[in-house]
Design an enzyme around this catalytic site. Structure first.
Site, PDB file in Angstrom:
ATOM      1  N   SER A 159       0.913  -1.571  -0.604  1.00 34.11           N
ATOM      2  CA  SER A 159      -0.023   0.270  -0.095  1.00 34.11           C
ATOM      3  C   SER A 159       0.394   1.114  -0.212  1.00 34.11           C
ATOM      4  CB  SER A 159      -1.161   0.078   1.215  1.00 34.11           C
ATOM      5  OG  SER A 159       0.338  -0.359   2.374  1.00 34.11           O
ATOM      6  N   TYR A 160       0.299   2.417  -0.025  1.00 32.17           N
ATOM      7  CA  TYR A 160       1.092   3.816  -0.238  1.00 32.17           C
ATOM      8  C   TYR A 160       1.948   4.018   1.396  1.00 32.17           C
ATOM      9  CZ  TYR A 160       1.693   8.495  -1.053  1.00 32.17           C
ATOM     10  OH  TYR A 160       2.425   9.793  -1.326  1.00 32.17           O
ATOM     11  N   PRO A 161       3.199   4.189   0.752  1.00 34.75           N
ATOM     12  CA  PRO A 161       4.150   3.579   2.023  1.00 34.75           C
ATOM     13  C   PRO A 161       4.282   5.135   2.662  1.00 34.75           C
ATOM     14  CG  PRO A 161       5.566   3.967  -0.298  1.00 34.75           C
ATOM     15  CD  PRO A 161       3.582   3.717  -0.380  1.00 34.75           C
TER      16      PRO A 161
END
Length: 964
Positions: free
Chosen positions: A350-352
């Site tokens: 997922s978005y880090p």
DNA sequence: GCAAGGTC
């Protein structure tokens, strides 16, 4: 005709059809968000099409918005759409004093790499009825939203704007956002504007000063390519490293003593801790030991057994990824983030960049665990999690935009550090949603004489998450089975000597934790700041510990010698407090900006005033004295020649030509304003002086002009009082000196705003000191009232009363007279200038164009007497204006048939200059039009229109009204 | 050539 009417009806009905369905343009902060939101809101039925930017797609679908079935066009930006930069000479390091940057003009512009994104938004908003902002729901996101709004409103000023507020990227949250559309919050955006502008000003000012100064003084230590940068985040980050280093340096070790007690039985040795821990008095410790030895028997006073858990990790946010990755994988935080971003774009995680460490109940965890069951190393554990049921250990932070970092796709084909980072994220996720480890702890208390001791034992009962989370250890510790009242003879009962040790150097993980604690940077930028100060040579790494470099130490020590707190986090933290106050409406953004600018400007002035401290501190660290032979820096101050008549904001300044063959005059606001004055061949060079003109009181600086033919100067007999001839140069004020302009072939309108209102009188009165504000133009055009003429700071030189003209006092005739035909003395002067400057030409060759224009504009005889009376009334209503000759302009009416028939206009009386201006448009626009259009009217006419139907987009030959 | 903040 009938066909035309039918076509009109058809077009009208088509227009109605196109408006029967509302169309909303939705814009997210990144393409990924637009894609996800579109997919959820459309139930997976959105259509994708291309925008101008290959990275930012357009997703289309229909849904109910505000109770109406509507068309949704969903696209995105890529973070901030606009950037800030200084303008003109303030962009160049050696062209201005860095202190000017605290107040210099800043331009907001769309960087070239985002131009296509902007074009997509501009195109799509044209056909939209509403704009919905779907940027991340944080401070920066709100500001990015306003950047999008700015772009859209430039195209469609009245468009209705909504803000979608969502807590995460799940269907319930997004649907809730769409049904509860709110207004964007300008205060939050303004807080970002303040932060952003301040960062640019202080960063650029300090960086330029430090870099130029220290490179000049220490050329052997700081190379020409190096930067000695200052940033409100990077320097406090350096400060943390220096502070820890100083603590270590200043640390003085102390000896301590403690009593050691062990009990060995059945091959197991149990170590006891002394309740007093340690004493710094050896004799006291020895005395206690002697008392214990006198007893030489330990008695168990208490045995307590209780369950003990080791908690599984919380859901992972960016800071946790950076810290754990740095500690456990020994990869720098920056590299971890680079790898994480790559994994994200490949769809593996997922978005880090997230501050969220709790999973939304709406996020389905089971499928995420299921996809990991195939892995040979942790697949079995994933199955166990499924048996237990995923149960995340949540923190309490949420950025309301992104979930915690978790795997989104299974892979077993990565290698190297990418594999290790992916593995960390998967193991962390599985551990987070599994169960805590469970153990049983035994605490045993014992006494020897009057002294108390204790020992602990641990039995691990269930390892649970520890089976997958290989980065943590939990070791059991065996202990004898004691009961209260048991006694034993100590195996060892002795004195143990030790030394206190200094704190360790900061690790990168420690530093990130400190930055987070003090609000330095954001989760997305911590690693970046650390990387930056490494690149600058401010810090280095020794055995995974961070140490300051000599330049970093020198800077911090220099600031401290000047009693400045630049390297401490408080200044930045103070700004954060103010920004929060702006967001909550408790403080005015402009007040905060000005206050903060003053704070940092004071620091800057202290540094420049007491720079010797900085020199000494850096020199001491380098082990060298500042280079005494260093030449003082030559920073060219920007000299204002006069205000730019085109933009009327910035000033005209001198610039060197690229090939260094001379100079030219240009607007300081370039490239926003491209006004430039190119000097003719009779000028060899022109420079500006520190000396200001005493005549115009405009703070204008004088020009030093070198002519291409020096002998000409010897023939100059008289110059204005404010001018002089010096060493073969002519020194004057180009703003005041009309004759000098004439010689240099500089048009008056290139340095002065023409068309200033001088009177509302019908008589063309020439005023020496026109007071615009007391004589507002009487004009029915509301545009004029909305765009009032800017008063000149000093208009007296616009007066053309040549007998009293300052320009004329010492024999330099005023421009308005020099080319006139009714003044003999002018003719004489003109003659002498023609001799002096052969390249100078009068306006004689304008005669043809003059007569042509007269024919075009004054086609007398076509109108009736009534028409003429009406025209006369119209002209009488117009204010009088000055032309380029500083004389009252003629007011006329266009009589020729055509698009401009009956329009009033101004022109030079006698066509001595090329002044032209419409009487029914705002004055500044007219000036521009005159330059662009030559004979005038070019820009006012807009797109070329057909001569038959007066519509744009075609001409007489292909006019649709004829073809039909 | 400068900052910090988004993002690809």
């Amino acid at each position: 005709m009938l066909i035309r009417i039918l076509n009109g009806v058809r077009h009208f009905s088509r227009s109605l059809c196109s408006y029967d369905k509302m169309k909303y343009l939705c814009v997210a902060e990144k393409n990924d968000a637009a894609k996800t939101i579109s997919s959820i809101l459309s139930n997976g039925h959105s259509n994708r099409r291309e925008g101008y930017s290959q990275f930012n797609k357009i997703y289309e679908f229909e849904m109910n918005v505000r109770g109406q079935n509507s068309k949704i066009v969903f696209t995105s930006v890529s973070g901030h759409l606009l950037n800030r930069e200084f303008t003109g000479m303030h962009r160049k390091w050696l062209s201005c004093n860095p202190e000017e940057l605290f107040h210099a003009q800043i331009l907001k512009y769309c960087p070239e790499r985002y131009e296509k994104i902007k074009q997509t938004i501009e195109r799509e908003v044209r056909t939209s009825n509403g704009l919905i902002i779907w940027t991340d729901c944080d401070r920066e996101g709100e500001n990015i939203g306003y950047e999008i709004i700015e772009v859209c409103r430039a195209i469609k000023p009245g468009i209705q704007v909504y803000r979608a507020k969502f807590s995460d990227m799940t269907a319930p949250s997004l649907r809730r956002a769409m049904t509860n559309l709110a207004a964007p919050d300008e205060r939050i955006s303004q807080a970002v504007e303040v932060r952003s502008e301040l960062d640019l000003r202080i960063g650029a000012a300090f960086t330029r000063f430090q870099t130029l100064r220290l490179k000049n003084l220490f050329p052997q230590n700081i190379s020409q390519d190096d930067l000695v940068s200052y940033g409100s985040c990077q320097i406090p980050t350096l400060g943390f490293v220096v502070e820890r280093y100083n603590e270590i340096e200043a640390f003085i070790s102390s000896n301590f003593w403690k009593i050691k007690l062990t009990h060995r039985m059945n091959n197991l040795t149990v170590e006891y801790n002394w309740a007093r821990n340690r004493l710094f008095d050896k004799q006291c410790c020895e005395a206690i030991l002697m008392l214990c030895k006198a007893e030489n028997l330990a008695i168990i006073t208490n045995v307590n057994q209780k369950p003990k858990s080791k908690w599984r990790p919380q859901a992972m946010d960016t800071v946790e990824l950076e810290k754990t990755g740095s500690r456990k994988l020994r990869i720098t935080a920056k590299e971890i983030m680079t790898i994480a971003e790559k994994l994200y774009t490949q769809g593996f995680i997922s978005y880090p960049r997230t501050e969220t460490n709790k999973f939304s109940p709406d996020l389905k965890l089971r499928p995420l665990v299921e996809m990991q069951t195939a892995h040979p190393d942790w697949g079995e554990f994933a199955n166990r999690v499924l048996e237990w049921g995923p149960n995340p250990r949540n923190g309490n932070k949420s950025d309301q935009a992104h979930p915690p970092i978790h795997p989104t796709k299974f892979t077993n084909s990565l290698a190297g550090n990418e594999k290790r980072v992916y593995e960390l994220i998967v193991r962390h996720f599985l551990a987070c949603v599994s169960r805590d480890a469970v153990g049983s702890e035994t605490i045993v208390n014992a006494t020897v004489g009057d002294e108390e001791f204790n020992a602990t034992g641990l039995v691990i009962l269930e390892r649970n998450y520890l089976d997958v989370y290989i980065y943590e250890k939990w070791t059991g510790r065996e202990i004898h089975r004691y009961e209260i009242g048991n006694t034993f003879v100590p195996t060892v009962l002795d004195l143990h000597e030790g030394k206190t040790s200094p704190p360790s150097l900061l690790t990168e993980a420690d530093l990130i934790a400190l930055m987070e604690k003090h609000g330095i940077g954001t989760d997305a930028t911590h690693a970046e700041h650390i990387s930056t100060i490494k690149d600058r040579g401010y810090i280095g790494e020794v055995d995974r510990g961070l140490v300051p470099g000599i330049l970093g130490m020198g800077l911090v020590e220099g600031y401290k010698l000047m009693n400045l707190t630049l390297s401490q986090p408080e200044l930045r933290a103070g700004l954060e407090v103010d920004l929060k106050a702006i967001c909550e409406g408790r403080k005015n953004p402009n007040d905060v900006l000005q206050e903060q600018i003053e704070i940092y400007k004071n620091c800057y002035q202290t540094i420049t005033r007491e720079v010797a401290h900085l020199d000494r501190a850096v020199g001491n660290r380098f082990g060298v004295q500042p280079d005494n032979n260093a030449q003082p820096l030559r920073i060219t101050s920007i000299h204002k020649i006069c205000k730019c008549p085109k933009c009327q904001t910035e000033s005209i300044i001198i610039r060197r030509k690229k090939d260094n063959t001379g100079s030219f005059l240009s607007c300081q606001g370039y490239p926003t304003c491209k006004h430039a004055i190119w000097l003719k061949i009779n000028v060899k060079d022109v420079t500006s002086l520190d000396e200001k003109c005493t005549n115009c009181n405009n703070d204008n600086h004088k020009l030093k002009i070198k002519f291409s033919q020096p002998y000409m100067l010897s023939q100059v007999e008289e110059v204005p009082a404010y001018s002089r001839v010096e060493n073969g140069h002519y020194i004057t004020c180009i703003y005041c000196d009309s004759k000098a302009r004439e010689v240099l072939q500089i048009k008056t309108e290139d340095v002065k705003v023409l068309g200033n209102v001088v009177s509302a009188s019908t008589r063309p009165v020439v005023q020496r000191n026109p007071v615009i504000n007391s004589n507002p133009p009487r004009n029915n055009n509301p545009a004029l009232n909305n765009n009032p003429v800017r008063p000149q700071s000093n208009n007296r030189n616009f007066g053309t009363n040549s007998n009293n003209s300052n320009d004329n006092r010492r024999g330099w005739p005023d421009n308005s007279r020099s080319s006139g035909s009714n003044n003999n003395s002018n003719n004489n002067n003109q003659q002498s200038f023609a001799n002096l400057f052969p390249n100078f030409t009068n306006n004689q060759n304008n005669n043809n164009s003059q007569s042509q224009r007269r024919n075009w504009f004054n086609n007398d005889g076509d109108g009736s007497s009534d028409d003429r009376r009406r025209d006369k009334d119209k002209l009488n209503a117009l204010p009088n204006v000055l032309c380029g000759c500083n004389a009252a302009a003629l007011k006329l009416i266009v009589r020729k048939d055509g698009p401009n028939k009956s329009r009033p206009f101004y022109k030079c009386n006698g066509d001595k200059c090329k002044f032209f201006q419409w009487g029914d448009v705002p004055l500044p626009t007219t000036v521009q039009t005159m330059q662009a259009g030559g004979s005038g009217g070019g820009n006012e006419r807009g797109p070329k229109k057909c001569g038959i139907c007066r519509q744009a987009g075609h001409n007489r030959k292909n006019c649709p009204s004829i073809n039909r």
